[in-house]
Write an enzyme that holds these catalytic residues in place. Sequence first.
Site, PDB file in Angstrom:
ATOM      1  CB  VAL A 102     -29.914   6.347 -98.957  1.00 58.41           C
ATOM      2  CG1 VAL A 102     -28.451   6.700 -98.752  1.00 58.41           C
ATOM      3  CG2 VAL A 102     -30.543   5.791 -97.675  1.00 58.41           C
TER       4      VAL A 102
ATOM      5  CE1 TYR B 158     -30.498  -3.641 -88.971  1.00 56.27           C
ATOM      6  CE2 TYR B 158     -29.917  -5.761 -88.000  1.00 56.27           C
ATOM      7  CZ  TYR B 158     -29.545  -4.548 -88.535  1.00 56.27           C
ATOM      8  OH  TYR B 158     -28.209  -4.228 -88.644  1.00 56.27           O
TER       9      TYR B 158
ATOM     10  CB  THR C  73     -24.815  -6.931 -81.022  1.00 53.72           C
ATOM     11  OG1 THR C  73     -25.887  -7.839 -81.320  1.00 53.72           O
ATOM     12  CG2 THR C  73     -25.387  -5.695 -80.350  1.00 53.72           C
TER      13      THR C  73
END
Length: 271
Positions: free
Chosen positions: A69, A165, A197
Amino acid sequence: MTRTPEAAASPVVQHPRDFAGLTALVTGGASGIGAATAALLTARGARVAVLDRDPSGAPEGTVPVLADVTSDEAVRAAVAEAVGELGGLHILVSNAGIGAVGSVEDNSDEEWLRVLDINLLGMVRTARAALPHLRKAAAERPGSASITQTGSIAATAGLPQRALYSASKGAVLALTLAMAADHVREGVRVNCVNPGTADTPWIGRLLDQADDPAAERAALNARQPIGRLVTADEVAAAIVYLAGPSASSVTGTALAVDGGVQGLRLRPAAD
């Protein structure tokens, strides 16, 4: 002593065929949440293509398509290949992404650019290539066209050691809302799922690198009010809901599948 609940064993489920006649492309669909999503879409009657850097793990019955990607050219070619194989495109699940660990001081500019290139611009490139096909699907079969993006609870909750992140997934949330506004009158719904998570290969690798993997897993379990990691199948179920006909009035929504992290503030558990 308070017991930590474990994930229930998955029962054998007879899925409805409510995606019959629909086609879907899942990026990052050869492992983890993406693979669970591709498998569930297939079980519910969709024809599914999996776009991945290593599509060898694509679920049975799906069309594997090789692409990274980070390359606009590769993404455009892969989307065209998938559309050719499937005969059209109604659903895009933009799931490809990577993790990152550390505070704002701990990653170089190069790492920031690499993670944003995959987690954010990867979604931009895929959506750009897919939108002409989604508009066509929406015109031919109103209510069938959707984009569902994999975000993270890190977009809405401050988590330690996840600065890069979190920034990438916060951008995914903002992108989702903006895209939903841009494309709602074209008949293309855009939503995202924000997992907590999840028990995925990336978390497994992270645990393997810890000084005490068992203690680190226990800490991750305890961070989520339900007392355990969410499963890839649980996240996939939410993605498939948002992507499908049952959510035909849902757009611009972020659905948390996070074990309660976003909204719950529990008192400390008694021993």
